[in-house]
Design a protein around this motif. Sequence first.
Motif, PDB file in Angstrom:
ATOM      1  N   MET A  54     -57.033 -14.860 -43.824  1.00 57.57           N
ATOM      2  CA  MET A  54     -55.570 -14.937 -43.827  1.00 57.57           C
ATOM      3  C   MET A  54     -55.148 -16.398 -43.749  1.00 57.57           C
ATOM      4  O   MET A  54     -55.602 -17.133 -42.874  1.00 57.57           O
ATOM      5  CB  MET A  54     -55.036 -14.190 -42.598  1.00 57.57           C
ATOM      6  CG  MET A  54     -53.586 -14.443 -42.299  1.00 57.57           C
ATOM      7  SD  MET A  54     -52.535 -13.492 -43.348  1.00 57.57           S
ATOM      8  CE  MET A  54     -52.839 -11.878 -42.687  1.00 57.57           C
ATOM      9  N   THR A  55     -54.308 -16.832 -44.680  1.00 55.11           N
ATOM     10  CA  THR A  55     -53.764 -18.184 -44.565  1.00 55.11           C
ATOM     11  C   THR A  55     -52.392 -18.145 -43.905  1.00 55.11           C
ATOM     12  O   THR A  55     -52.045 -19.035 -43.150  1.00 55.11           O
ATOM     13  CB  THR A  55     -53.676 -18.898 -45.930  1.00 55.11           C
ATOM     14  OG1 THR A  55     -52.876 -18.121 -46.824  1.00 55.11           O
ATOM     15  CG2 THR A  55     -55.064 -19.120 -46.506  1.00 55.11           C
ATOM     16  N   ARG A  56     -51.641 -17.088 -44.191  1.00 52.51           N
ATOM     17  CA  ARG A  56     -50.387 -16.837 -43.471  1.00 52.51           C
ATOM     18  C   ARG A  56     -49.849 -15.473 -43.864  1.00 52.51           C
ATOM     19  O   ARG A  56     -50.232 -14.907 -44.886  1.00 52.51           O
ATOM     20  CB  ARG A  56     -49.356 -17.928 -43.717  1.00 52.51           C
ATOM     21  CG  ARG A  56     -48.777 -17.979 -45.078  1.00 52.51           C
ATOM     22  CD  ARG A  56     -47.761 -19.144 -45.152  1.00 52.51           C
ATOM     23  NE  ARG A  56     -47.207 -19.254 -46.449  1.00 52.51           N
ATOM     24  CZ  ARG A  56     -47.765 -19.892 -47.465  1.00 52.51           C
ATOM     25  NH1 ARG A  56     -48.915 -20.466 -47.307  1.00 52.51           N
ATOM     26  NH2 ARG A  56     -47.176 -19.945 -48.625  1.00 52.51           N
ATOM     27  N   CYS A  57     -48.969 -14.941 -43.011  1.00 52.97           N
ATOM     28  CA  CYS A  57     -48.341 -13.658 -43.289  1.00 52.97           C
ATOM     29  C   CYS A  57     -46.949 -13.663 -42.681  1.00 52.97           C
ATOM     30  O   CYS A  57     -46.637 -14.487 -41.823  1.00 52.97           O
ATOM     31  CB  CYS A  57     -49.177 -12.498 -42.742  1.00 52.97           C
ATOM     32  SG  CYS A  57     -49.287 -12.447 -40.946  1.00 52.97           S
ATOM     33  N   ASN A  58     -46.136 -12.711 -43.111  1.00 49.79           N
ATOM     34  CA  ASN A  58     -44.811 -12.630 -42.515  1.00 49.79           C
ATOM     35  C   ASN A  58     -44.824 -11.687 -41.307  1.00 49.79           C
ATOM     36  O   ASN A  58     -45.810 -11.016 -41.026  1.00 49.79           O
ATOM     37  CB  ASN A  58     -43.749 -12.246 -43.546  1.00 49.79           C
ATOM     38  CG  ASN A  58     -43.895 -10.832 -44.084  1.00 49.79           C
ATOM     39  OD1 ASN A  58     -44.802 -10.088 -43.745  1.00 49.79           O
ATOM     40  ND2 ASN A  58     -42.976 -10.459 -44.951  1.00 49.79           N
ATOM     41  N   GLN A  59     -43.715 -11.666 -40.613  1.00 48.92           N
ATOM     42  CA  GLN A  59     -43.603 -10.877 -39.380  1.00 48.92           C
ATOM     43  C   GLN A  59     -43.784  -9.387 -39.654  1.00 48.92           C
ATOM     44  O   GLN A  59     -44.389  -8.669 -38.847  1.00 48.92           O
ATOM     45  CB  GLN A  59     -42.253 -11.140 -38.718  1.00 48.92           C
ATOM     46  CG  GLN A  59     -42.082 -10.430 -37.398  1.00 48.92           C
ATOM     47  CD  GLN A  59     -40.736 -10.737 -36.757  1.00 48.92           C
ATOM     48  OE1 GLN A  59     -39.882 -11.379 -37.338  1.00 48.92           O
ATOM     49  NE2 GLN A  59     -40.552 -10.276 -35.543  1.00 48.92           N
ATOM     50  N   HIS A  60     -43.299  -8.909 -40.807  1.00 49.79           N
ATOM     51  CA  HIS A  60     -43.453  -7.488 -41.137  1.00 49.79           C
ATOM     52  C   HIS A  60     -44.928  -7.097 -41.206  1.00 49.79           C
ATOM     53  O   HIS A  60     -45.313  -6.023 -40.759  1.00 49.79           O
ATOM     54  CB  HIS A  60     -42.772  -7.176 -42.480  1.00 49.79           C
ATOM     55  CG  HIS A  60     -41.287  -7.156 -42.407  1.00 49.79           C
ATOM     56  ND1 HIS A  60     -40.586  -6.092 -41.928  1.00 49.79           N
ATOM     57  CD2 HIS A  60     -40.363  -8.088 -42.745  1.00 49.79           C
ATOM     58  CE1 HIS A  60     -39.292  -6.345 -41.969  1.00 49.79           C
ATOM     59  NE2 HIS A  60     -39.134  -7.564 -42.463  1.00 49.79           N
ATOM     60  N   PHE A  61     -45.752  -7.966 -41.777  1.00 49.34           N
ATOM     61  CA  PHE A  61     -47.179  -7.672 -41.880  1.00 49.34           C
ATOM     62  C   PHE A  61     -47.811  -7.614 -40.486  1.00 49.34           C
ATOM     63  O   PHE A  61     -48.582  -6.710 -40.182  1.00 49.34           O
ATOM     64  CB  PHE A  61     -47.881  -8.727 -42.752  1.00 49.34           C
ATOM     65  CG  PHE A  61     -49.298  -8.375 -43.080  1.00 49.34           C
ATOM     66  CD1 PHE A  61     -49.588  -7.560 -44.159  1.00 49.34           C
ATOM     67  CD2 PHE A  61     -50.348  -8.852 -42.313  1.00 49.34           C
ATOM     68  CE1 PHE A  61     -50.902  -7.223 -44.476  1.00 49.34           C
ATOM     69  CE2 PHE A  61     -51.666  -8.533 -42.618  1.00 49.34           C
ATOM     70  CZ  PHE A  61     -51.933  -7.708 -43.704  1.00 49.34           C
TER      71      PHE A  61
END
Length: 195
Positions: free
Chosen positions: A112-119
């Motif tokens: 994972m490099t980044r994700c949003n809050q929903h994920f």
Amino acid sequence: MSPTLEVSELPQAGPTLQRILREQQTLLDSAGVGIVFIRQRQIVRCNQRFVDIFGHESAEEAMGQSSQSLHATTEAFRELGRNAYPVPVVQEKQALFDHAMVDIAFISQQRMTRCNQHFEQMLGYGPGELGNTATRQWHFSDADWEDANQRCYTPLTDGKIFVGEMTLRAKDGRAVVCEVRVKAIDPLRGQRQLS
């Protein structure tokens, strides 16, 4: 169809800016809400949902129009103008990312490099807990993980997009069945966007 800013239109755009623009376009196209970018009180970019909501013929037709038409009164338009300022490209992308109505994760080299809050919320993690974690932890077994790699990531090497159902493992061990869309953002570097 929403307008696409082609990287070729920016001859001096470096690889980082090109990647940012591709990610931004993916977010725009995936959003379930109307999105519009306004600069100097003119519509400069919007997605198809915005076009549908405001009754424009197309995104191209909406571009260049005054943003005054989006306000109930001239005074409301002027008040916003006094309080607003232009947002640079990176901040626009971040706003899309933060407020997307879908779960979004960016993956590179199976991490994972980044994700949003929903994920994060979908899998039961707190803010930032998934940063730089291996994608293996979202699967129940090595066999499930290998199957996901074959189904999702292998087609990307041929320039295809994967769409299908997948069961992921939440932090608390529960099964989360979700519809997954995977698109290669930067195939040469192995970067993928999962939503």
